[in-house]
Design a protein around this motif. Structure first.
Motif, PDB file in Angstrom:
ATOM      1  N   ASN A 180      26.557   2.914  27.184  1.00 48.50           N
ATOM      2  CA  ASN A 180      25.938   4.239  27.146  1.00 48.50           C
ATOM      3  C   ASN A 180      24.676   4.152  26.283  1.00 48.50           C
ATOM      4  OD1 ASN A 180      26.837   4.197  24.483  1.00 48.50           O
ATOM      5  ND2 ASN A 180      28.771   5.159  25.076  1.00 48.50           N
ATOM      6  N   LYS A 181      24.061   5.279  26.050  1.00 47.14           N
ATOM      7  CA  LYS A 181      22.783   5.258  25.338  1.00 47.14           C
ATOM      8  C   LYS A 181      22.955   4.711  23.920  1.00 47.14           C
ATOM      9  CE  LYS A 181      18.678   8.109  24.596  1.00 47.14           C
ATOM     10  NZ  LYS A 181      18.069   9.454  24.685  1.00 47.14           N
ATOM     11  N   GLU A 182      24.021   5.108  23.286  1.00 41.75           N
ATOM     12  CA  GLU A 182      24.244   4.652  21.917  1.00 41.75           C
ATOM     13  C   GLU A 182      24.344   3.128  21.851  1.00 41.75           C
ATOM     14  OE1 GLU A 182      27.287   6.755  19.812  1.00 41.75           O
ATOM     15  OE2 GLU A 182      27.584   5.114  18.381  1.00 41.75           O
ATOM     16  N   ALA A 183      25.056   2.541  22.777  1.00 37.31           N
ATOM     17  CA  ALA A 183      25.205   1.088  22.784  1.00 37.31           C
ATOM     18  C   ALA A 183      23.837   0.416  22.973  1.00 37.31           C
ATOM     19  CB  ALA A 183      26.157   0.663  23.888  1.00 37.31           C
ATOM     20  N   LEU A 184      23.051   0.976  23.854  1.00 41.66           N
ATOM     21  CA  LEU A 184      21.711   0.443  24.070  1.00 41.66           C
ATOM     22  C   LEU A 184      20.910   0.447  22.776  1.00 41.66           C
ATOM     23  CD1 LEU A 184      19.136  -0.316  25.618  1.00 41.66           C
ATOM     24  CD2 LEU A 184      19.002   2.038  26.441  1.00 41.66           C
TER      25      LEU A 184
END
Lengths: 191, 191
Positions: free
Chosen positions: A48-52
């Motif tokens: 998800n965006k956080e992981a990115l």
DNA sequence: CGACTGTGAATGAATGTTCATTCCTTGCCA
DNA sequence: TGGCAAGGAATGAACATTCATTCACAGTCG
């Protein structure tokens, strides 16, 4: 020339957009477009965006640490080692203003604060050059006897403020100016 | 006891929420609820969210400037005046951690950057105590001969970094520690 | 004194937008 | 043909902002 390395393209696009527009100014759709990829594709490479965002930060930190270590000689006097690290840091950030902007955003966000908290509480990570340099300086009575975070504040507070001013165009840095400022930082931390 | 001053309630709620959760973690609906007011009511007092935020910043800056001026004596030596300002700033921020967090967010956002740019380009605002203090110090050869933004970086970079560490709980400040650090800042800027 | 009315503050449901994320579809290559 | 990468429309949640409506109250008049 084709780029088959979509993961890399996505990270690069995200880095640039976030650096320039902040986390909330960089929607996934925009990142996708800039990377030449469709929105859904990002989720094949990142959970998800956080992981990115976390992956990006990890990569940048790695780069910086690597570039600080090249040419760093443990046997040199403390002052020289300090100036080496500080000026290597400045050079890196000058050469990579986009990385600087990203990292600043990151460390001002909940992500970064949590990361830092974990590091302070966790076991003293052996490969932290800054920490060991400063601890040595205190023991040898070359540096002021202050808690580590305060020495860090005195040493890196000005450097980051200077880079911010440079990136936003409030000053134009050159080697002389930078050198003078880093020596002033040393004046701040030394006994 | 009733509060008829809704405008004040809204600003207080917004300040606290933004300080704690950032601009994007403080939706208008949440601000309204915390202020004990309905969402629409906010728009009776502020044109939109941006106006609310700018008003908040103006108010806080005013408070800080006022508290810096009390007890500031132009006839004292430069070093003493510097330490007075620096420690008044620290005291204010220690007493008002919520204001500190808000201001940090603000100056890292596009709002703050634009504000700062306007100020640098605009006519040197006469009542800027910091600027005149530093200019005097350079002229009298007491301070290092560096561009103003760099002297600011050296003086206030560490202070803000220190406050950040304190607010996040990475260090516990006391008077001695603060005094030592502020004197270290002086070591950084003085010739 | 009491009914009536005009006013502007306050409400909160509704609107339109912007996102992150999902998931069905497409088409490529082995 | 089977499997998998990629695409992009669809989904639903979260927002800022708007607006038709309610409400409290002060002033007016009989």
């Amino acid at each position: 020339m084709k780029t088959p390395d979509k993961r890399h393209d996505i990270m690069k696009a995200a880095l640039e957009l976030i650096a320039e527009r902040g986390f909330h100014g960089a929607p996934m759709a925009m990142i996708a477009e800039k990377a030449g990829v469709s929105a859904g594709t990002i989720y094949r490479y990142f959970e998800n965006k956080e992981a990115l965002i976390n992956d990006l930060n990890r990569e940048l930190e790695g780069n910086i640490m690597k570039s600080l270590q090249t040419g760093y000689l443990r046997e040199k006097p403390l002052r020289e080692r300090f100036l080496h690290l500080a000026s290597a840091l400045c050079k890196y950030l000058l050469d990579h203003p986009v990385h600087f902007r990203f990292i600043e955003q990151y460390y001002n966000s909940p992500y970064g604060v949590n990361l830092r908290r974990e590091r302070l509480l966790g076991k003293p990570n052996g490969d932290d050059i800054f920490r060991s340099l400063f601890e040595e300086g205190i023991k040898q009575q070359i540096l002021k006897d202050l808690p580590l975070p305060l020495l860090f504040a005195l040493a890196f507070g000005p450097i980051l403020a200077m880079m911010r001013d440079h990136v936003f165009g409030f000053i134009v840095l050159n080697d002389t100016l930078m050198k003078k400022t880093l020596e002033a930082c040393w004046d701040g931390v030394k006994r």
